[in-house]
Write a protein that holds these residues in place. Structure first.
Motif, PDB file in Angstrom:
ATOM      1  N   ASN A   2       0.643  -0.953  -0.079  1.00 49.97           N
ATOM      2  CA  ASN A   2      -0.325   0.383   0.284  1.00 49.97           C
ATOM      3  C   ASN A   2       0.609   1.275  -0.227  1.00 49.97           C
ATOM      4  O   ASN A   2       2.079   1.016   0.047  1.00 49.97           O
ATOM      5  CB  ASN A   2      -0.792   0.204   1.513  1.00 49.97           C
ATOM      6  CG  ASN A   2      -0.335   0.118   2.677  1.00 49.97           C
ATOM      7  OD1 ASN A   2       0.759   0.461   2.905  1.00 49.97           O
ATOM      8  ND2 ASN A   2      -0.724  -1.232   3.461  1.00 49.97           N
ATOM      9  N   GLU A 176      -1.297  -8.318  -1.782  1.00 49.98           N
ATOM     10  CA  GLU A 176      -2.972  -8.329  -1.614  1.00 49.98           C
ATOM     11  C   GLU A 176      -3.650  -8.817  -2.632  1.00 49.98           C
ATOM     12  O   GLU A 176      -4.102 -10.137  -2.811  1.00 49.98           O
ATOM     13  CB  GLU A 176      -3.624  -6.905  -2.316  1.00 49.98           C
ATOM     14  CG  GLU A 176      -3.425  -6.086  -1.177  1.00 49.98           C
ATOM     15  CD  GLU A 176      -3.874  -4.537  -0.865  1.00 49.98           C
ATOM     16  OE1 GLU A 176      -4.994  -4.283  -2.165  1.00 49.98           O
ATOM     17  OE2 GLU A 176      -3.791  -3.744  -0.699  1.00 49.98           O
ATOM     18  N   LYS A 179      -2.034 -12.589  -1.891  1.00 48.48           N
ATOM     19  CA  LYS A 179      -2.438 -12.763  -0.500  1.00 48.48           C
ATOM     20  C   LYS A 179      -3.888 -14.241  -0.890  1.00 48.48           C
ATOM     21  O   LYS A 179      -4.145 -14.862  -0.151  1.00 48.48           O
ATOM     22  CB  LYS A 179      -2.652 -12.042   0.389  1.00 48.48           C
ATOM     23  CG  LYS A 179      -3.456 -12.747   2.054  1.00 48.48           C
ATOM     24  CD  LYS A 179      -3.056 -12.034   2.757  1.00 48.48           C
ATOM     25  CE  LYS A 179      -4.034 -11.046   4.200  1.00 48.48           C
ATOM     26  NZ  LYS A 179      -4.409 -10.707   4.789  1.00 48.48           N
ATOM     27  N   ASP A 207       3.687  -7.593   6.555  1.00 47.36           N
ATOM     28  CA  ASP A 207       2.140  -5.855   6.704  1.00 47.36           C
ATOM     29  C   ASP A 207       2.263  -5.919   8.135  1.00 47.36           C
ATOM     30  O   ASP A 207       1.227  -5.170   8.415  1.00 47.36           O
ATOM     31  CB  ASP A 207       1.400  -6.804   6.203  1.00 47.36           C
ATOM     32  CG  ASP A 207       0.648  -6.453   5.094  1.00 47.36           C
ATOM     33  OD1 ASP A 207       1.905  -6.529   4.335  1.00 47.36           O
ATOM     34  OD2 ASP A 207      -0.195  -7.489   4.748  1.00 47.36           O
TER      35      ASP A 207
END
Length: 239
Positions: A2, A176, A179, A207
């Motif tokens: 992110n 993301e 995952k 994370d």
């Protein structure tokens, strides 16, 4: 990864070349990201200026309390250095040290999974989409690999394709999607389950999701043999 992760790596001088490209592109195209970057940059400058003033004041206070004629220059310098370190650790201490620890744990334990399912040889005349996908994967052309994995017809797509596509997404720092793919593999229980749990644990560490990482590692240790010793050591490091 992110935007906050990108900013963290920028200000800690740890951006990879791939992340640097993404970072610069966001600065040029995303006004909100640029505003956040400018805010944090000015904030860090303000903190640094404030800490410099505090450090200078503290050292002057220490100097005024020390009877300089009774101390050697060496001892005085040592005390000044110690005071500097104490102030800096006091400000940056706990969180910074543990951020670095998470990053080190991830980088130490992560390695891309090798191609163990599709043999590529120079004498191989086949030019299938799957072969192109694994050629790109082995040469770390992950974006092309993803495109080729997606282009494999559903009727001929093997169960391992999702796992290697997830690996390719890790290669471009998109944790993301990786995952989500690993979670799907575990849920469907169709090959590479233990390996997917291992990479889910690493993503959780990246994370900073400590409890989630521990859950994955405990699952791996209890139910599988893949990377069991590594998982035990990593779990110990997280406690």
């Amino acid at each position: 990864m992110n935007n906050q992760d990108l900013l963290y790596h920028y200000f800690s001088n740890s951006l990879t070349p791939e992340q640097e490209i993404i970072f610069q592109n966001l600065l040029e195209t995303d006004a909100e990201f640029k505003a956040q970057f400018e805010f944090e940059k000015h904030l860090k400058k303000a903190i640094k200026s404030h800490e410099n003033d505090r450090l200078k004041s503290k050292l002057q206070e220490i100097e005024s309390e020390i009877n300089l004629p009774k101390l050697s220059i060496f001892n005085y310098r040592n005390m000044a250095i110690a005071a500097s370190i104490a102030l800096l650790v006091g400000w940056f201490g706990y969180n910074s040290l543990f951020d670095t620890n998470y990053n080190n744990l991830y980088n130490t334990n992560f390695s891309a999974y090798p191609n163990t399912v599709y043999t590529i040889t120079r004498s191989d005349d086949e030019n299938s989409v799957e072969r192109k996908a694994f050629v790109a994967y082995e040469t770390k052309n992950y974006i092309i690999a993803i495109e080729m994995f997606d282009a494999i017809p559903e009727s001929t797509k093997n169960s391992y394709v999702s796992f290697y596509k997830a690996q390719a997404y890790l290669g471009i720092e998109n944790t993301e999607i990786a995952k989500a793919l690993f979670e799907q593999i575990v849920q469907e229980n169709d090959g590479f389950v233990a390996e997917s749990i291992w990479y889910l644990a690493l993503i959780a560490i990246k994370d900073h999701e400590k409890n989630q990482a521990k859950t994955y590692l405990e699952n791996l240790i209890s139910n599988h043999t893949y990377n069991k010793e590594k998982a035990q050591k990593l779990l110990k490091d997280l406690r």
